[in-house]
Design an enzyme around this catalytic site. Sequence first.
Site, short mmCIF file in Angstrom:
data_model
loop_
_atom_site.label_atom_id
_atom_site.label_comp_id
_atom_site.label_asym_id
_atom_site.label_seq_id
_atom_site.Cartn_x
_atom_site.Cartn_y
_atom_site.Cartn_z
N GLY A 80 56.21 49.76 37.75
CA GLY A 80 56.34 48.31 37.92
C GLY A 80 55.00 47.63 37.69
N HIS A 81 53.96 48.16 38.33
CA HIS A 81 52.61 47.62 38.10
C HIS A 81 52.22 47.80 36.63
CE1 HIS A 81 52.37 48.99 42.46
NE2 HIS A 81 52.05 47.72 42.57
N LEU B 298 49.80 52.67 42.29
CA LEU B 298 50.45 52.02 41.16
C LEU B 298 51.59 52.87 40.60
CD1 LEU B 298 47.24 50.70 39.35
CD2 LEU B 298 48.65 49.56 41.09
N MET C 136 47.91 46.15 45.27
CA MET C 136 47.36 46.90 46.40
C MET C 136 47.23 48.38 46.05
SD MET C 136 48.60 45.14 49.87
CE MET C 136 50.16 45.97 50.02
N GLY C 137 47.33 48.72 44.77
CA GLY C 137 47.18 50.12 44.37
C GLY C 137 48.45 50.93 44.62
N GLN D 88 57.16 35.87 47.30
CA GLN D 88 55.70 35.89 47.12
C GLN D 88 55.28 35.12 45.86
OE1 GLN D 88 53.06 39.44 47.78
NE2 GLN D 88 53.10 39.52 45.55
P1 AMP Z 1 51.77 45.31 45.35
O1 AMP Z 1 50.81 46.36 44.90
O2 AMP Z 1 52.99 45.85 45.99
O3 AMP Z 1 51.10 44.21 46.11
O4 AMP Z 1 52.31 44.62 44.04
C1 AMP Z 1 51.45 44.10 43.05
C2 AMP Z 1 52.27 43.38 42.01
O5 AMP Z 1 53.19 44.27 41.42
C3 AMP Z 1 53.11 42.22 42.61
O6 AMP Z 1 53.05 41.11 41.74
C4 AMP Z 1 54.47 42.83 42.68
O7 AMP Z 1 55.51 41.87 42.62
C5 AMP Z 1 54.48 43.71 41.44
N1 AMP Z 1 55.52 44.75 41.56
C6 AMP Z 1 55.72 45.58 42.61
N2 AMP Z 1 56.82 46.35 42.39
C7 AMP Z 1 57.30 45.99 41.17
C8 AMP Z 1 58.41 46.40 40.38
N3 AMP Z 1 59.25 47.36 40.78
N4 AMP Z 1 58.60 45.82 39.18
C9 AMP Z 1 57.75 44.85 38.73
N5 AMP Z 1 56.68 44.40 39.44
C10 AMP Z 1 56.46 44.96 40.64
#
Ligand code: AMP
Length: 293
Positions: free
Chosen positions: A46-47, A43, A40-41, A163
Amino acid sequence: MSEEARKDRLAPVVETVDAVREAVIAAKRRGLRVGFVPTMGALHAGHRSLIEAAKRECGFVITSIFVNPTQFAPHEDLAKYPRPLDADRRLCAAAGADLVFHPGVETIYPSGFSTFVTVEGLSNILEGKFRPTHFRGVTTVVCKLFQMVPADFAFFGQKDYQQQTIIRKMVAELNIPIRTRVCPTVREPDGLALSSRNVYLSHDERRSALALSRSLTLAHEYLAQGGSDFDLIRQRMWALLKETPLVEPDYATLVDPDTLEDVSTAVHTVVALVAARVGQTRLIDNDVIDLPG
Ligand code: AMP
């Protein structure tokens, strides 16, 4: 290209279904494996770790950036969710993404849209209890994205444990021809899991938010030392969250890694899951714990 120029580069972006699909087909025609990282941006590292993992395995990597309205309830933070597109494109380029797919809401949900994908059961527990329409929105958008971006591999974070469990079940049950990979949670040095929502936290809330990872550490240490009273540890995790100022826990529990049901008897692996509101911000975290013996 110099290191400096590489850092400043924006990953190319496409907005239409035809353009992203053609890019995938062209990459496959060149004999490249295609990796896909839906986001969802806003970023963060983690992303970035997901994009880097994708790049290690695939010759062509696409990141999607789409703040998906159907996974937000009306009272949630859809309108204020951060959308720093240029910074995101820069991070994508630096991490090795070849293309950003940034569709508009009308592209994903044309007017009159009425087809939804639901993984029953798993979508109604834990997060689903507190966010009843959330996973329906997630599985619908991810299923649609998988049709638009027919990649070989898709990369998700363990950070959103429920998820990724639900998405993997959907992929298996709908025979979607994509292989999923789950990458470890990236944390701040003090243990806080990175989240796009951490920017909402005030200084004091940021400090209190550490209660989530601390409650997981508490469970991890207790179980690693052979502790087996699961109810006791649930109570301790809950108490740690509850007694932290500014923190209001929603749940703190130990579950089976596949069914996400509460564990009560000895098993090989448990997942500790926590969710709490810190001020106005809702945060989640988890730890996958292998039990000794
Ligand atoms: P989101 O943008 O929050 O929808 O996340 C997109 C992807 O990034 C999803 O697969 C999340 O699980 C992953 N993600 C979010 N936060 C982290 C993190 N701290 N470490 C690793 N992956 C993450």
